[in-house]
Design a protein around this motif. Structure first.
Motif, PDB file in Angstrom:
ATOM      1  N   GLN A 131       0.825  -1.208   0.000  1.00  0.00           N
ATOM      2  CA  GLN A 131       0.000   0.000   0.000  1.00  0.00           C
ATOM      3  C   GLN A 131       0.858   1.257   0.000  1.00  0.00           C
ATOM      4  OE1 GLN A 131      -2.642  -0.422   3.398  1.00  0.00           O
ATOM      5  NE2 GLN A 131      -4.403  -0.540   2.048  1.00  0.00           N
ATOM      6  N   HIS A 146      -7.176   0.289  -6.175  1.00  0.00           N
ATOM      7  CA  HIS A 146      -6.386  -0.904  -5.873  1.00  0.00           C
ATOM      8  C   HIS A 146      -5.861  -0.903  -4.438  1.00  0.00           C
ATOM      9  CE1 HIS A 146      -4.657  -4.596  -6.878  1.00  0.00           C
ATOM     10  NE2 HIS A 146      -3.893  -4.268  -7.901  1.00  0.00           N
ATOM     11  N   ASP A 204      -7.799  -6.587  -3.867  1.00  0.00           N
ATOM     12  CA  ASP A 204      -7.072  -7.480  -4.751  1.00  0.00           C
ATOM     13  C   ASP A 204      -7.980  -8.649  -5.105  1.00  0.00           C
ATOM     14  OD1 ASP A 204      -6.807  -9.585  -2.831  1.00  0.00           O
ATOM     15  OD2 ASP A 204      -4.899  -8.810  -2.134  1.00  0.00           O
ATOM     16  N   TYR A 222      -5.647  -5.110  -0.157  1.00  0.00           N
ATOM     17  CA  TYR A 222      -4.553  -5.233  -1.114  1.00  0.00           C
ATOM     18  C   TYR A 222      -3.369  -5.917  -0.444  1.00  0.00           C
ATOM     19  CZ  TYR A 222      -0.981  -3.697  -4.484  1.00  0.00           C
ATOM     20  OH  TYR A 222       0.050  -3.653  -5.407  1.00  0.00           O
TER      21      TYR A 222
END
Length: 440
Positions: A32, A159, A163, A312
């Motif tokens: 991230q 995003h 995921d 993510y």
């Protein structure tokens, strides 16, 4: 998009608790962090705006579905989190969970072709809008009714909170379980999940441990020996990438997929390892190189308690495949299998590898690798009337973005076939060249 420049100094009042008693906001995960910095540098870039769709064939109880979807959002804090800067560091801020009304865009009066075209236009327009990472929300749902009483929930997300693994493995099964329970008048059957913030805290601690240092040292040695991939380009690389993507849809019939599985079984290789061998061979033929480098997404949820975490948590794993000596395809499969297993044994967030190793290469290209291959495994929802689709080529083409020179995204389907798409950088390749690659 409002650029997050950081929260101002905290100002206290007589009723504010002492600063030492204020719980620290959770950090970003390693992946991230890198994506957040990229987003801050290019706040209007849409390359990391993702869209998936969840389909329900047959009648849909709208009220139960709305309840189920909003319960998913409430359960998983990543889907109602935003990002800010405190004390110079980016942090996650868990916001109150929103309640989405999910009005239905009813296209059932159109032909299927007309309805699909209309839905693609609506969703693509929604997906092209940059996200405000500081204010949110970073999730945009759109529910569409198609002819034949079929429904599709389109989910546009940044995003940073998404995921494919968590949506396939966690969100879809939970959504089906909640929907069935609410239709029957039962309460939620699901236990409280582990949150993404717990995963991020664990990862930020683990990356400082000796085991992670050993893995970083492995990649420092490995990356120094990998050559840059040199594909024949139709156009010179621009000084600053524009991330303009085109898409070529492709499909492998069930019979071909079965044959690939059989080939893999002879060498104790998975279907993905066989597909990656084909990708290696294609890159080698186009580049003329005896070693080709590409990446594939790998899941960093390395502990059992994090398997239900939504967010993510993927990282690219870099593969350098030796094509020297004109190996047979079966021998190549063995080389790919061994390379992949070695890479996974040393898995560490690639973003930290880049920071520690400082790989060379052109500043206007992705460091280390410029192509990627990924395979989404078959999703088991427990009910064949539900399915999930991440590779909507029509939407991807309409949004028109890419992150790399080439990306091959593949998706196993319940009928045994594989669907997918080759995404290419339109500033580097002409459409005919990309179509030729997809055909080969």
């Amino acid at each position: 998009m409002t650029r997050a420049t950081g929260a101002g100094p905290l100002t206290g009042t007589d009723t504010d608790p002492p600063a030492d008693n204020i719980p620290a906001l959770p950090p970003l995960s390693v992946a991230q962090e890198a994506l957040w910095y990229i987003s801050m540098l290019s706040p209007n870039q849409v390359a990391y705006n993702e869209t998936i769709s969840i389909r329900r064939d047959g009648p849909l109880d709208l009220e139960s579905f709305r309840r189920a979807f909003n319960e998913i959002v409430r359960r998983h804090e990543a889907w109602h989190s935003t990002f800010d800067v405190i004390g110079g560091d980016p942090v996650q801020v868990v916001q109150p969970a929103p309640t989405f009304a999910l009005p239905v865009l009813d296209l059932s009066h159109l032909t299927l072709e007309q309805a699909t075209r209309r839905a693609v236009g609506v969703v693509a327009e929604m997906s092209r809008v940059p996200y405000d990472l500081r204010c949110g929300p970073l999730l945009r749902p759109r529910l569409v009714r198609f002819p034949g009483d079929h429904h599709t929930l389109y989910l546009a997300m940044h995003h940073l909170v998404f995921d494919g693994v968590s949506v396939y493995r966690v969100v879809l099964p939970e959504l089906v379980a909640l929907y069935d329970a609410f239709c029957a008048g039962r309460p939620s059957p699901l236990a409280d999940p582990v949150q993404y913030a717990d995963y991020a805290r664990w990862e930020q601690g683990w990356i400082k441990e000796p085991s992670a240092a050993r893995r970083l040292a492995h990649w420092q040695r490995r990356l120094t020996s990998l050559p840059a991939l040199s594909l024949p380009l139709d156009h010179a690389r621009l000084p600053t990438p524009r991330f303009r993507g085109g898409i070529v849809p492709l499909a492998l019939p069930r019979e071909t997929v079965q044959r690939l599985r059989e080939i893999g079984q002879t060498k104790r290789a998975t279907l993905f390892q066989v597909l990656a061998s084909v990708w290696s061979l294609l890159l080698g033929r186009y580049s003329g190189q005896e070693e080709v480098v590409f990446a594939s997404p790998a899941d960093m949820r390395q502990r059992p308690e994090f398997e239900s975490v939504v967010g993510y948590s993927l990282t690219p794993v870099v593969l350098g495949i030796d094509l020297s000596g004109d190996p047979s395809f079966l021998d190549l499969v063995v080389r790919v299998r061994n390379e992949l297993l070695d890479a996974l044994d040393n898995l560490v967030p690639f973003e930290r590898v880049v920071r520690e190793v400082h790989p060379g290469g052109a500043s206007n290209a992705n460091p280390v690798y410029q192509t990627m291959i990924g395979l989404e495994p078959l999703t088991v929802a427990g009910d064949p009337s539900w399915s999930i689709h991440q590779m909507e080529s029509e939407i991807g083409e309409a949004v028109g973005s890419t992150k790399l020179d080439l990306e091959l995204e593949l998706d196993e389907r319940p009928g045994g076939e594989i669907t997918g798409r080759l995404i290419y950088d339109r500033d580097l390749f002409e459409a005919d060249s990309a179509a030729g690659m997809a055909e080969y």
